[in-house]
Design a protein around this motif. Structure first.
Motif, PDB file in Angstrom:
ATOM      1  N   GLU A  65      22.815 -85.215  81.968  1.00  0.00           N
ATOM      2  CA  GLU A  65      22.414 -86.668  82.146  1.00  0.00           C
ATOM      3  C   GLU A  65      21.035 -86.464  83.214  1.00  0.00           C
ATOM      4  OE1 GLU A  65      25.416 -87.588  85.970  1.00  0.00           O
ATOM      5  OE2 GLU A  65      26.247 -87.365  83.676  1.00  0.00           O
ATOM      6  N   GLU A  66      20.443 -87.807  83.477  1.00  0.00           N
ATOM      7  CA  GLU A  66      19.555 -87.700  84.492  1.00  0.00           C
ATOM      8  C   GLU A  66      20.036 -87.276  85.828  1.00  0.00           C
ATOM      9  OE1 GLU A  66      16.329 -91.168  85.609  1.00  0.00           O
ATOM     10  OE2 GLU A  66      16.576 -90.670  83.453  1.00  0.00           O
ATOM     11  N   GLY A  67      19.405 -86.286  86.331  1.00  0.00           N
ATOM     12  CA  GLY A  67      19.772 -85.883  87.707  1.00  0.00           C
ATOM     13  C   GLY A  67      20.718 -84.593  87.651  1.00  0.00           C
ATOM     14  N   ALA A  68      21.287 -84.352  86.474  1.00  0.00           N
ATOM     15  CA  ALA A  68      22.358 -83.140  86.422  1.00  0.00           C
ATOM     16  C   ALA A  68      21.380 -81.818  86.941  1.00  0.00           C
ATOM     17  CB  ALA A  68      22.696 -83.095  85.308  1.00  0.00           C
ATOM     18  N   ILE A  69      22.293 -81.010  87.181  1.00  0.00           N
ATOM     19  CA  ILE A  69      21.707 -79.622  87.842  1.00  0.00           C
ATOM     20  C   ILE A  69      22.544 -78.547  87.291  1.00  0.00           C
ATOM     21  CG2 ILE A  69      21.094 -78.193  89.752  1.00  0.00           C
ATOM     22  CD1 ILE A  69      20.496 -80.574  91.401  1.00  0.00           C
ATOM     23  N   PHE A  70      22.134 -77.712  86.420  1.00  0.00           N
ATOM     24  CA  PHE A  70      22.939 -76.472  85.730  1.00  0.00           C
ATOM     25  C   PHE A  70      22.093 -75.245  86.283  1.00  0.00           C
ATOM     26  CE2 PHE A  70      22.752 -80.178  82.916  1.00  0.00           C
ATOM     27  CZ  PHE A  70      23.908 -80.447  82.745  1.00  0.00           C
ATOM     28  N   ARG A  71      22.989 -74.068  86.170  1.00  0.00           N
ATOM     29  CA  ARG A  71      22.533 -72.769  86.397  1.00  0.00           C
ATOM     30  C   ARG A  71      22.811 -71.931  85.455  1.00  0.00           C
ATOM     31  NH1 ARG A  71      24.160 -70.443  91.882  1.00  0.00           N
ATOM     32  NH2 ARG A  71      26.375 -70.799  91.030  1.00  0.00           N
ATOM     33  N   THR A  72      22.117 -71.197  84.849  1.00  0.00           N
ATOM     34  CA  THR A  72      22.364 -70.183  83.660  1.00  0.00           C
ATOM     35  C   THR A  72      21.953 -68.819  84.157  1.00  0.00           C
ATOM     36  OG1 THR A  72      20.093 -70.549  82.604  1.00  0.00           O
ATOM     37  CG2 THR A  72      22.133 -71.801  81.786  1.00  0.00           C
ATOM     38  N   ARG A  73      22.621 -67.716  83.674  1.00  0.00           N
ATOM     39  CA  ARG A  73      22.052 -66.315  83.674  1.00  0.00           C
ATOM     40  C   ARG A  73      22.065 -65.789  82.447  1.00  0.00           C
ATOM     41  NH1 ARG A  73      25.880 -66.570  88.275  1.00  0.00           N
ATOM     42  NH2 ARG A  73      24.769 -66.890  90.092  1.00  0.00           N
ATOM     43  N   LYS A  74      23.091 -66.225  81.597  1.00  0.00           N
ATOM     44  CA  LYS A  74      22.869 -65.334  80.193  1.00  0.00           C
ATOM     45  C   LYS A  74      22.290 -66.318  79.179  1.00  0.00           C
ATOM     46  CE  LYS A  74      26.865 -62.511  81.090  1.00  0.00           C
ATOM     47  NZ  LYS A  74      28.093 -62.052  80.976  1.00  0.00           N
ATOM     48  N   PRO A  75      21.789 -66.148  77.921  1.00  0.00           N
ATOM     49  CA  PRO A  75      21.765 -64.391  77.763  1.00  0.00           C
ATOM     50  C   PRO A  75      20.753 -63.908  78.074  1.00  0.00           C
ATOM     51  CG  PRO A  75      21.042 -65.975  75.873  1.00  0.00           C
ATOM     52  CD  PRO A  75      21.141 -66.830  77.108  1.00  0.00           C
ATOM     53  N   PHE A  76      19.541 -64.298  78.903  1.00  0.00           N
ATOM     54  CA  PHE A  76      18.361 -63.672  79.211  1.00  0.00           C
ATOM     55  C   PHE A  76      18.411 -62.965  80.360  1.00  0.00           C
ATOM     56  CE2 PHE A  76      17.251 -67.368  76.574  1.00  0.00           C
ATOM     57  CZ  PHE A  76      16.992 -66.703  75.509  1.00  0.00           C
ATOM     58  N   GLY A  77      19.434 -62.811  81.384  1.00  0.00           N
ATOM     59  CA  GLY A  77      19.484 -62.114  82.434  1.00  0.00           C
ATOM     60  C   GLY A  77      18.708 -62.650  83.535  1.00  0.00           C
ATOM     61  N   THR A  78      18.019 -63.589  83.539  1.00  0.00           N
ATOM     62  CA  THR A  78      17.148 -64.435  84.634  1.00  0.00           C
ATOM     63  C   THR A  78      17.959 -65.708  85.179  1.00  0.00           C
ATOM     64  OG1 THR A  78      15.293 -63.591  83.864  1.00  0.00           O
ATOM     65  CG2 THR A  78      15.024 -65.305  85.459  1.00  0.00           C
ATOM     66  N   GLU A  79      18.380 -65.576  86.542  1.00  0.00           N
ATOM     67  CA  GLU A  79      19.117 -66.953  86.943  1.00  0.00           C
ATOM     68  C   GLU A  79      18.056 -67.884  86.759  1.00  0.00           C
ATOM     69  OE1 GLU A  79      21.814 -67.621  90.861  1.00  0.00           O
ATOM     70  OE2 GLU A  79      19.863 -66.883  91.213  1.00  0.00           O
ATOM     71  N   LEU A  80      18.358 -68.979  86.217  1.00  0.00           N
ATOM     72  CA  LEU A  80      17.669 -70.313  86.258  1.00  0.00           C
ATOM     73  C   LEU A  80      18.464 -71.463  86.589  1.00  0.00           C
ATOM     74  CD1 LEU A  80      16.324 -69.646  82.607  1.00  0.00           C
ATOM     75  CD2 LEU A  80      15.066 -69.130  84.632  1.00  0.00           C
ATOM     76  N   TYR A  81      17.600 -72.398  87.479  1.00  0.00           N
ATOM     77  CA  TYR A  81      18.245 -73.688  87.793  1.00  0.00           C
ATOM     78  C   TYR A  81      17.474 -74.634  87.079  1.00  0.00           C
ATOM     79  CZ  TYR A  81      20.535 -71.224  91.633  1.00  0.00           C
ATOM     80  OH  TYR A  81      21.125 -70.334  92.238  1.00  0.00           O
ATOM     81  N   TRP A  82      18.361 -75.742  86.246  1.00  0.00           N
ATOM     82  CA  TRP A  82      17.861 -76.552  85.384  1.00  0.00           C
ATOM     83  C   TRP A  82      18.214 -77.867  86.113  1.00  0.00           C
ATOM     84  CZ3 TRP A  82      17.552 -75.791  79.568  1.00  0.00           C
ATOM     85  CH2 TRP A  82      17.520 -74.530  79.286  1.00  0.00           C
ATOM     86  N   THR A  83      17.199 -78.666  86.271  1.00  0.00           N
ATOM     87  CA  THR A  83      17.338 -80.017  86.737  1.00  0.00           C
ATOM     88  C   THR A  83      16.838 -81.189  85.613  1.00  0.00           C
ATOM     89  OG1 THR A  83      16.853 -79.494  89.096  1.00  0.00           O
ATOM     90  CG2 THR A  83      16.620 -81.683  88.480  1.00  0.00           C
ATOM     91  N   THR A  84      17.839 -81.973  85.169  1.00  0.00           N
ATOM     92  CA  THR A  84      17.117 -83.098  84.132  1.00  0.00           C
ATOM     93  C   THR A  84      16.607 -84.109  84.810  1.00  0.00           C
ATOM     94  OG1 THR A  84      19.395 -82.374  83.059  1.00  0.00           O
ATOM     95  CG2 THR A  84      18.208 -84.409  82.278  1.00  0.00           C
ATOM     96  N   LEU A  85      15.129 -84.234  84.645  1.00  0.00           N
ATOM     97  CA  LEU A  85      14.545 -85.301  84.880  1.00  0.00           C
ATOM     98  C   LEU A  85      14.558 -86.576  84.158  1.00  0.00           C
ATOM     99  CD1 LEU A  85      11.282 -83.000  85.440  1.00  0.00           C
ATOM    100  CD2 LEU A  85      13.072 -83.805  87.351  1.00  0.00           C
ATOM    101  N   ARG A  86      14.826 -86.418  82.785  1.00  0.00           N
ATOM    102  CA  ARG A  86      15.053 -87.669  81.937  1.00  0.00           C
ATOM    103  C   ARG A  86      15.893 -87.305  80.864  1.00  0.00           C
ATOM    104  NH1 ARG A  86      10.257 -90.469  78.394  1.00  0.00           N
ATOM    105  NH2 ARG A  86       9.765 -88.196  77.979  1.00  0.00           N
ATOM    106  N   TYR A  87      16.821 -87.917  80.537  1.00  0.00           N
ATOM    107  CA  TYR A  87      17.893 -87.822  79.173  1.00  0.00           C
ATOM    108  C   TYR A  87      17.987 -89.133  78.893  1.00  0.00           C
ATOM    109  CZ  TYR A  87      21.906 -86.138  76.936  1.00  0.00           C
ATOM    110  OH  TYR A  87      22.828 -85.756  75.908  1.00  0.00           O
ATOM    111  N   ASP A  88      17.054 -89.538  77.916  1.00  0.00           N
ATOM    112  CA  ASP A  88      16.898 -90.892  77.315  1.00  0.00           C
ATOM    113  C   ASP A  88      16.914 -90.887  75.779  1.00  0.00           C
ATOM    114  OD1 ASP A  88      16.023 -93.482  76.932  1.00  0.00           O
ATOM    115  OD2 ASP A  88      14.284 -93.335  78.474  1.00  0.00           O
TER     116      ASP A  88
END
Length: 155
Positions: free
Chosen positions: A53-76
């Motif tokens: 949803e707009e404004g949601a924040i997620f964190r992934t590490r797998k499957p690529f091994g790099t810690e990534l923070y995802w912020t949803t700017l638009r979900y329309d």
């Protein structure tokens, strides 16, 4: 102090799937990818619904091994667009947009666009290894996984 110069490049490609937009759109969520991308793991950091949803924040590490923070700017859904800002701390960030186009009933084109920008020398080194072919291969793989999942949930 050494002088850092950021690098930036874009990648874009299309995924085709035979499904209604209403079935596909909810799956374009970092958390929901656990349902259809083997080895994918996602932690929801903030979301009222627990999903995209707009404004949601997620964190992934797998499957690529790099810690990534995802912020949803638009979900329309009405505009058929999703827009993320994804950050690999101290390395790079990228803008990830998904534009959906209804080709015909039960057929969609999803245009994935990534614009990468390094934020450090380490990020420059990492991005220098990310070739156009790698992006195309990942999209083809995602297309296969998404279509397989959609076929299995609708039959």
């Amino acid at each position: 102090m050494s002088h850092f110069t950021a690098t930036q490049f874009a990648r874009s490609g299309v995924i085709r799937c035979d499904a209604a937009i209403e079935d596909v759109f909810p799956l374009l969520c970092p958390k929901r990818e656990e349902e259809w991308v083997p080895g994918w793991e996602c932690e929801t950091i903030w979301s009222k619904s627990g999903y995209n949803e707009e404004g949601a924040i997620f964190r992934t590490r797998k499957p690529f091994g790099t810690e990534l923070y995802w912020t949803t700017l638009r979900y329309d859904l009405p505009q058929k667009a999703i827009d993320f800002l994804i950050v690999a701390p101290h390395r790079y960030q990228f803008r990830f947009t998904i534009d959906l186009h209804v080709e015909r009933e039960q057929a969609l084109l999803l245009t994935f666009t990534h614009v990468f920008t390094s934020v450090s020398d380490e990020g420059n080194q990492f991005l220098a290894q990310y070739r156009e072919e790698d992006f195309a291969e990942r999209l083809k793989h995602l297309e296969t996984l998404l279509n397989h999942h959609l076929k299995n949930i609708t039959t």
